[in-house]
Scaffold this motif. Sequence first.
Motif: not given
Lengths: 114, 110
Positions: B53-72
Motif C-alpha cells: 500500500n502507499n504510505e505517508t509520514n511526516e517526511m515523505a510519501s511512498l508510492i508502490i505500483t500495483e505489481d510491486r515492481k517499482s516504487s517512487t
Amino acid sequence: AAGVIQSPRHLIKEKRETATLKCYPIPRHDTVYWYQQGPGQDPQFLISFYEKMQSDKGSIPDRFSAQQFSDYHSELNMSSLELGDSALYFCASSYGTGVINEQYFGPGTRLTVT
Amino acid sequence: DAKTTQPPSMDCAEGRAANLPCNHSTISGNEYVYWYRQIHSQGPQYIIHGLKNNETNEMASLIITEDRKSSTLILPHATLRDTAVYYCIVRVVRDYKLSFGAGTTVTVRA
C-alpha cells in the motif's frame, strides 16, 4: 530523543595495531548492527546482535570480532589493522528484529589507519 | 534479496516536490521496500517503508505500483537540507541487515 552513541568519533591507528569501537544503542533497543563504509562507497553490513547473541553476519573479516554486552552496548574489535580498514563505521540499533523494525544509526566512527 | 535500480543522480528545485524512482522488478511477496538517506558522511536515516500500500509520514510519501515492481519516494517540498544520497532497499521478512546498493544522489538547488 536519545540517539545511538558511538565512541570514539575519530580514531587514528597504525598498521598492525588493534582498535575497539563502542556503540551504545537507544534505550530499550535490544538489537545492534555494525556497518562499514569505505571512502566513496556505500555502507556494507558487517554483523548484528539480538539479545546478546549474534543474529546475522556479513562481510566481516576474520580479524574483526564483536559482541553485545548485558547492558546491550556493543563493541567491535579490530586487530592487525590494514590500510584498507580505513572507513566510517556505523552502529545502528532497533527494538526487536526483522523487517518492520527500523534501524536508527549513530554518527559513526571514522577510523584512519596509517 | 531482490535487487534495486535507482538513477545515479537527480536535481530538484527548492520548494518543489522531488520524485525518486526505484525499480525492484524481482521483488517477492514477503519483501518490503525501505527508503533511507545519508546526508554527507552522517549515519543513514530511515525515511519510510511499505509492503504494497502507499504510505505517508511526516517526511515523505511512498508510492508502490500495483505489481510491486517499482516504487517512487516523494519529498513533497524539498529543502536544501534534503540534499543527500537516497537508498531504496528491499528486505525480506526477518532479515536483519540493510543491503545498501547504489543510491540516488539528490541535489536540491535554491
